[in-house]
Design a protein around this motif. Structure first.
Motif, PDB file in Angstrom:
ATOM      1  N   MET A 179      29.779 -21.401   9.004  1.00 56.43           N
ATOM      2  CA  MET A 179      29.335 -22.325   7.972  1.00 56.43           C
ATOM      3  C   MET A 179      28.042 -21.824   7.326  1.00 56.43           C
ATOM      4  SD  MET A 179      28.217 -26.337   8.258  1.00 56.43           S
ATOM      5  CE  MET A 179      26.662 -25.883   9.029  1.00 56.43           C
ATOM      6  N   LEU A 180      27.110 -21.322   8.142  1.00 58.65           N
ATOM      7  CA  LEU A 180      25.863 -20.782   7.610  1.00 58.65           C
ATOM      8  C   LEU A 180      26.122 -19.553   6.761  1.00 58.65           C
ATOM      9  CD1 LEU A 180      23.536 -21.144  10.734  1.00 58.65           C
ATOM     10  CD2 LEU A 180      23.531 -22.545   8.667  1.00 58.65           C
ATOM     11  N   PHE A 181      27.089 -18.732   7.177  1.00 62.92           N
ATOM     12  CA  PHE A 181      27.440 -17.541   6.404  1.00 62.92           C
ATOM     13  C   PHE A 181      27.991 -17.924   5.033  1.00 62.92           C
ATOM     14  CE2 PHE A 181      31.441 -15.245   5.344  1.00 62.92           C
ATOM     15  CZ  PHE A 181      30.866 -14.170   4.684  1.00 62.92           C
ATOM     16  N   ASN A 183      27.726 -20.832   3.341  1.00 61.56           N
ATOM     17  CA  ASN A 183      26.722 -21.494   2.513  1.00 61.56           C
ATOM     18  C   ASN A 183      25.654 -20.515   2.042  1.00 61.56           C
ATOM     19  OD1 ASN A 183      27.085 -24.138   1.754  1.00 61.56           O
ATOM     20  ND2 ASN A 183      26.329 -24.994   3.662  1.00 61.56           N
ATOM     21  N   GLY A 184      25.180 -19.669   2.964  1.00 61.50           N
ATOM     22  CA  GLY A 184      24.136 -18.724   2.606  1.00 61.50           C
ATOM     23  C   GLY A 184      24.588 -17.737   1.550  1.00 61.50           C
ATOM     24  N   THR A 185      25.812 -17.235   1.676  1.00 57.97           N
ATOM     25  CA  THR A 185      26.331 -16.284   0.699  1.00 57.97           C
ATOM     26  C   THR A 185      26.544 -16.950  -0.653  1.00 57.97           C
ATOM     27  OG1 THR A 185      27.458 -15.110   2.484  1.00 57.97           O
ATOM     28  CG2 THR A 185      28.159 -14.617   0.241  1.00 57.97           C
ATOM     29  N   ALA A 186      27.044 -18.195  -0.643  1.00 53.52           N
ATOM     30  CA  ALA A 186      27.249 -18.918  -1.901  1.00 53.52           C
ATOM     31  C   ALA A 186      25.917 -19.146  -2.615  1.00 53.52           C
ATOM     32  CB  ALA A 186      27.947 -20.250  -1.627  1.00 53.52           C
ATOM     33  N   HIS A 187      24.882 -19.501  -1.866  1.00 52.18           N
ATOM     34  CA  HIS A 187      23.561 -19.680  -2.471  1.00 52.18           C
ATOM     35  C   HIS A 187      23.053 -18.364  -3.058  1.00 52.18           C
ATOM     36  CE1 HIS A 187      22.319 -23.815  -1.713  1.00 52.18           C
ATOM     37  NE2 HIS A 187      22.893 -23.754  -0.519  1.00 52.18           N
ATOM     38  N   GLU A 188      23.319 -17.263  -2.377  1.00 48.32           N
ATOM     39  CA  GLU A 188      22.873 -15.965  -2.868  1.00 48.32           C
ATOM     40  C   GLU A 188      23.630 -15.573  -4.145  1.00 48.32           C
ATOM     41  OE1 GLU A 188      20.791 -12.258  -2.921  1.00 48.32           O
ATOM     42  OE2 GLU A 188      20.420 -14.296  -2.185  1.00 48.32           O
ATOM     43  N   ILE A 189      24.910 -15.872  -4.199  1.00 47.69           N
ATOM     44  CA  ILE A 189      25.699 -15.599  -5.410  1.00 47.69           C
ATOM     45  C   ILE A 189      25.114 -16.376  -6.590  1.00 47.69           C
ATOM     46  CG2 ILE A 189      27.935 -15.979  -6.506  1.00 47.69           C
ATOM     47  CD1 ILE A 189      29.217 -15.413  -3.790  1.00 47.69           C
ATOM     48  N   ALA A 190      24.829 -17.667  -6.373  1.00 46.08           N
ATOM     49  CA  ALA A 190      24.272 -18.492  -7.445  1.00 46.08           C
ATOM     50  C   ALA A 190      22.894 -17.977  -7.861  1.00 46.08           C
ATOM     51  CB  ALA A 190      24.186 -19.948  -6.990  1.00 46.08           C
ATOM     52  N   ARG A 191      22.092 -17.560  -6.895  1.00 48.03           N
ATOM     53  CA  ARG A 191      20.746 -17.065  -7.217  1.00 48.03           C
ATOM     54  C   ARG A 191      20.813 -15.801  -8.059  1.00 48.03           C
ATOM     55  NH1 ARG A 191      17.338 -13.280  -6.160  1.00 48.03           N
ATOM     56  NH2 ARG A 191      18.799 -12.199  -4.794  1.00 48.03           N
ATOM     57  N   MET A 260      29.776 -10.226  11.760  1.00 48.83           N
ATOM     58  CA  MET A 260      28.980  -9.070  11.376  1.00 48.83           C
ATOM     59  C   MET A 260      28.417  -9.265   9.962  1.00 48.83           C
ATOM     60  SD  MET A 260      28.940  -6.791  13.829  1.00 48.83           S
ATOM     61  CE  MET A 260      28.590  -8.237  14.826  1.00 48.83           C
ATOM     62  N   PHE A 261      27.473  -8.426   9.578  1.00 45.46           N
ATOM     63  CA  PHE A 261      26.869  -8.517   8.247  1.00 45.46           C
ATOM     64  C   PHE A 261      27.914  -8.338   7.145  1.00 45.46           C
ATOM     65  CE2 PHE A 261      24.906  -6.482   4.538  1.00 45.46           C
ATOM     66  CZ  PHE A 261      23.962  -7.437   4.214  1.00 45.46           C
ATOM     67  N   CYS A 262      28.934  -7.539   7.436  1.00 40.38           N
ATOM     68  CA  CYS A 262      29.973  -7.297   6.434  1.00 40.38           C
ATOM     69  C   CYS A 262      30.825  -8.536   6.180  1.00 40.38           C
ATOM     70  CB  CYS A 262      30.866  -6.140   6.869  1.00 40.38           C
ATOM     71  SG  CYS A 262      31.710  -6.419   8.441  1.00 40.38           S
ATOM     72  N   GLY A 263      30.709  -9.561   7.049  1.00 36.86           N
ATOM     73  CA  GLY A 263      31.458 -10.795   6.868  1.00 36.86           C
ATOM     74  C   GLY A 263      32.650 -10.930   7.793  1.00 36.86           C
ATOM     75  N   HIS A 264      33.077  -9.844   8.454  1.00 34.75           N
ATOM     76  CA  HIS A 264      34.213  -9.920   9.365  1.00 34.75           C
ATOM     77  C   HIS A 264      33.787 -10.556  10.689  1.00 34.75           C
ATOM     78  CE1 HIS A 264      35.769  -6.634   6.660  1.00 34.75           C
ATOM     79  NE2 HIS A 264      36.775  -7.484   6.689  1.00 34.75           N
ATOM     80  N   ILE A 265      34.740 -11.205  11.335  1.00 31.18           N
ATOM     81  CA  ILE A 265      34.444 -11.893  12.585  1.00 31.18           C
ATOM     82  C   ILE A 265      35.264 -11.297  13.723  1.00 31.18           C
ATOM     83  CG2 ILE A 265      33.628 -14.076  11.639  1.00 31.18           C
ATOM     84  CD1 ILE A 265      36.390 -15.178  11.743  1.00 31.18           C
ATOM     85  N   TYR A 266      34.656 -11.280  14.911  1.00 27.22           N
ATOM     86  CA  TYR A 266      35.259 -10.694  16.108  1.00 27.22           C
ATOM     87  C   TYR A 266      35.178 -11.703  17.247  1.00 27.22           C
ATOM     88  CZ  TYR A 266      34.446  -6.061  13.927  1.00 27.22           C
ATOM     89  OH  TYR A 266      34.415  -4.970  13.096  1.00 27.22           O
ATOM     90  N   ARG A 296      35.115 -11.759  -1.947  1.00 31.56           N
ATOM     91  CA  ARG A 296      34.711 -12.268  -0.645  1.00 31.56           C
ATOM     92  C   ARG A 296      33.593 -11.439  -0.049  1.00 31.56           C
ATOM     93  NH1 ARG A 296      38.563 -12.782   3.810  1.00 31.56           N
ATOM     94  NH2 ARG A 296      36.708 -13.682   4.710  1.00 31.56           N
ATOM     95  N   LEU A 297      33.130 -10.419  -0.769  1.00 30.14           N
ATOM     96  CA  LEU A 297      32.011  -9.643  -0.271  1.00 30.14           C
ATOM     97  C   LEU A 297      30.776 -10.525  -0.231  1.00 30.14           C
ATOM     98  CD1 LEU A 297      32.459  -6.225  -2.064  1.00 30.14           C
ATOM     99  CD2 LEU A 297      32.826  -6.705   0.338  1.00 30.14           C
ATOM    100  N   PRO A 298      30.083 -10.594   0.913  1.00 27.33           N
ATOM    101  CA  PRO A 298      29.003 -11.555   1.038  1.00 27.33           C
ATOM    102  C   PRO A 298      27.783 -11.275   0.184  1.00 27.33           C
ATOM    103  CG  PRO A 298      29.145 -10.174   3.005  1.00 27.33           C
ATOM    104  CD  PRO A 298      30.349  -9.878   2.167  1.00 27.33           C
ATOM    105  N   LEU A 299      27.260 -10.064   0.187  1.00 28.73           N
ATOM    106  CA  LEU A 299      26.008  -9.800  -0.492  1.00 28.73           C
ATOM    107  C   LEU A 299      26.091  -8.598  -1.408  1.00 28.73           C
ATOM    108  CD1 LEU A 299      23.539 -10.454   2.461  1.00 28.73           C
ATOM    109  CD2 LEU A 299      24.080 -11.958   0.574  1.00 28.73           C
TER     110      LEU A 299
END
Length: 358
Positions: A179-181, A183-191, A260-266, A296-299
């Protein structure tokens, strides 16, 4: 004096006093009545009114022009006003029409994002919801994927698109890290849509703010739809349980999810095994997961391009971003090799003891 002359005289006297934020540009019978309405930097509209034959028995001829309002809105708005003008046939229509236009713009502040709202609706599924609140200038989005949900209320500022959309609380039953990932990525996209990059080269083009509503919400929709079915890159098993109530919350559990930072989950146990087993390339381990689509790339900078792409990645493409995790201290290649060698030595010692006892 004729009825038209009387009406033009009335418009000259009252228009700018009665119609808020208006400027009377022309008011000539031989040409047109042209009025500019400026309610905000983006709600700028030029209204052109022409007298038809047999006026006022026939409706005024309307034409809207704007460099800021979406063309799809202007077309619909013209049709609405033309229909409403039927109520004024037989009476002076100019001031009546200008009041109607001004009030409609005031009561529908989200008209400036109508094209983006249409794009968002086109990517929603039947289980998703998008509610428009003109009075509060907000868009309420609810995205559902299986039994997982994400919902938030997005505020469109009056200075949009110079300023980005905002939102605070969200309803989401994903694990907190995911959830933090999101929300945080969406805020960064908007910024990034409204703020120039910190590092700029001499060849960089001048920065122009971009609309952030569609870019942000399309990321949320695409990501929320994909994450519940995402598989672990190591074991290829589904990461999240089908029932959100069965989500593992203990960080000591093998099934605990690590992002991970790339957005993938393990799965925690899978990532630990992957990081602790050879080969150990000098440049470090890289993520073996299939590459994410651009939206879907986070940053990455691609999230704020003019439009989000929806094309799927090729099957051969892998993420390839560096995988590190401080929890196990395996960022150093030599340290990882040493730990692996010790582990193998212990296994050989145990096998020798078993052989001896047998």
């Amino acid at each position: 004096m004729t009825l038209i002359d009387d009406e033009l005289s009335e418009v000259s006297r009252l228009c700018e006093n009665v119609i808020p934020n208006s400027t009377l540009v022309t008011c000539l019978r031989s040409l047109v009545v042209r009025v500019e309405i400026l309610q905000s930097p983006e709600r700028r509209l030029t209204v052109c009114l022409r007298f038809p034959e047999n006026y006022p028995a026939n409706k005024l001829l309307l034409e809207f022009k704007s460099k800021t309002l979406p063309s799809i809105f202007l077309e619909k708005f013209e049709k609405i006003c033309e229909t409403k003008l039927s109520d004024a046939v037989g009476k002076p229509q100019i001031m009546w029409a200008l009041k109607l236009i001004s009030e409609y713009l005031s009561q529908n502040p989200l008209c400036i994002v109508l094209d983006e709202l249409q794009q968002i609706k086109s990517v929603l599924s039947s289980s998703d919801e998008l509610k428009i609140r003109q009075r509060t200038c907000t868009a309420e989005l609810i995205v559902r994927a299986d039994d997982y949900i994400y919902g938030a209320k997005f505020k469109v500022p009056s200075t949009y698109p110079l300023d980005r959309i905002t939102w605070e609380d969200c309803e989401c039953n994903l694990p907190q890290s995911l959830m933090l990932f999101i929300n945080g990525t969406a805020h960064e996209i908007a910024r990034r849509c409204v703020e120039p990059p910190l590092r700029r080269t001499n060849n960089s083009e001048s920065f122009t703010p971009k609309p952030s509503l569609y870019r942000t919400l399309s990321f949320l929709i695409t990501t929320m739809r994909a994450i519940p079915n995402e598989t672990c890159p190591i074991c290829a098993e589904r990461c999240l349980p089908k029932n959100p109530l069965n989500i593992v919350t203990s960080s000591n559990d093998d099934a605990f999810l690590v992002r991970m930072f790339c957005g993938h989950i393990y799965h925690q146990i899978c990532l630990k095994r992957y990081m602790s087993e050879p080969p150990f390339p000098k440049e470090g381990k890289t993520c073996p997961a299939k590459k994410m689509p651009n939206n879907r790339l986070p940053l990455e900078s691609t999230v704020c391009q003019s439009k989000q792409t929806t094309s799927e990645p090729t099957l051969e493409a892998v993420c390839g971003m560096r995988v590190t995790h401080d929890k196990w201290g395996l960022n150093n290649v030599k340290s990882a090799e040493t730990k692996w060698a010790r582990h193998q030595a212990k296994i050989r010692e145990l096998e020798e003891v078993i052989d001896f006892l047998q």
